[in-house]
Design an enzyme around this catalytic site. Structure first.
Site, PDB file in Angstrom:
ATOM      1  N   SER A  45       0.831  -1.209   0.000  1.00  0.00           N
ATOM      2  CA  SER A  45       0.000   0.000   0.000  1.00  0.00           C
ATOM      3  C   SER A  45       0.862   1.253   0.000  1.00  0.00           C
ATOM      4  CB  SER A  45      -0.957  -0.001   1.189  1.00  0.00           C
ATOM      5  OG  SER A  45      -0.246  -0.020   2.410  1.00  0.00           O
ATOM      6  N   GLU A  46       2.037   1.199   0.647  1.00  0.00           N
ATOM      7  CA  GLU A  46       2.941   2.355   0.637  1.00  0.00           C
ATOM      8  C   GLU A  46       4.395   1.897   0.574  1.00  0.00           C
ATOM      9  OE1 GLU A  46       1.868   5.408   0.483  1.00  0.00           O
ATOM     10  OE2 GLU A  46      -0.205   5.170   1.157  1.00  0.00           O
ATOM     11  N   THR A  47       5.177   2.649  -0.172  1.00  0.00           N
ATOM     12  CA  THR A  47       6.631   2.559  -0.128  1.00  0.00           C
ATOM     13  C   THR A  47       7.162   3.923   0.283  1.00  0.00           C
ATOM     14  OG1 THR A  47       6.753   0.823  -1.817  1.00  0.00           O
ATOM     15  CG2 THR A  47       8.736   2.138  -1.449  1.00  0.00           C
TER      16      THR A  47
END
Length: 286
Positions: A45-47
């Site tokens: 969902s996030e980097t």
């Protein structure tokens, strides 16, 4: 070029629960387009990308860093769980010696500090405003069908729509609700809503949770986010108003699940605390 990368499960102390984020440590500037390519490759969902602000900075000794967050689809202005994960990499892996870390981000300066086994994030607190049901009726129907909606709020700062379900529902109802977030894209095309929060009053007697939630952001390429710090910067404002409390314990009812400790501050911001578990260490080869 080799870029150190870590996968950290945030808002949990157990591997494979909470919300996973990839964290990249950038020794040097990265070509702009590579941020998105890496985030798409990591497919979480996030980097998060931690960068040095000055050539002489050091991941172990410096206290200020740049921080950006990318979903598999695009850059976002705020991400709580990936900030928590980034702080965990600096504190626990890099053994950063500072008591407080400051991240320079699109949402201003964010601070993270260690308090016992928790990392505490200092985040903006976002006010919500009443929303007319008819303006978002199609989206709400796509999300919860004919369930009873007790309150409807909108956060213009985050473009989050908050849907509070009736107090008569139990936590299990929220957990078992089948949501096809892909359908949200057809229901909301105006650009006004970029995230949808479903929430429910909890049972705060004893060690219970004050409120529960689930979060969906298909407009950012995230059908359901497991545990969302930025959504709780909205939820904290709402539930503090509803419950008359400054200290709260929250649980996000995704399949992985995660717990957040919330403390509203006197300066119009909110401290959100969580634990982390590092599950992967490696290098990206570019």
């Amino acid at each position: 070029m080799h870029i150190p990368v870590f996968t950290v499960d945030a808002f949990t102390n157990r591997p494979f629960s909470g919300n996973p984020a990839a964290v990249c440590l950038l020794e040097n500037d990265l070509d702009e387009g590579l941020h998105q390519k890496i985030a798409t490759e990591m497919n979480l969902s996030e980097t998060a990308f931690i960068r040095k602000l000055h050539p002489g900075d050091d991941f172990t000794r410096s206290s200020r860093f740049g921080l950006r967050w990318f979903t598999p689809a695009n850059e976002v202005p705020l991400c709580g769980h990936a900030t928590l994960a980034s702080a965990a990499v600096l504190f626990h892996i890099q053994k950063n010696t500072n008591s407080v870390l400051t991240f320079v981000t699109l949402s201003g300066e964010l601070k993270a500090r260690q308090v016992e086994e928790y990392i505490v994030l200092d985040l903006p607190l976002y006010t919500t405003y009443s929303q007319v049901f008819q303006e978002v009726e199609e989206l709400i129907k796509a999300a919860v069908g004919d369930m009873i909606v007790q309150d409807l709020r909108y956060s213009p700062d985050t473009k989050n729509l908050l849907v509070c379900l009736s107090d008569t529902y139990e936590r299990s109802v929220l957990e078992e609700l089948q949501v096809s977030a892909q359908h949200f894209l057809a229901a909301e095309k105006t650009g006004k809503v970029k995230g949808l929060i479903l929430t429910l009053k909890g049972n705060s007697s004893g060690k219970g949770h004050d409120f529960y939630s689930r979060y969906f952001a298909p407009w950012y390429g995230v059908l359901e986010d497991p545990v969302t710090g930025s959504a709780h910067a909205v939820l904290s404002s709402y539930w503090s108003e509803q419950l008359g409390k400054k200290e709260m314990l929250a649980f996000q009812c995704s399949r992985r699940g995660g717990e957040l400790k919330i403390s509203l501050r006197g300066d119009g911001r909110v401290d959100i605390a969580g634990q982390t578990a590092v599950v992967l260490k490696g290098n990206l080869t570019l």
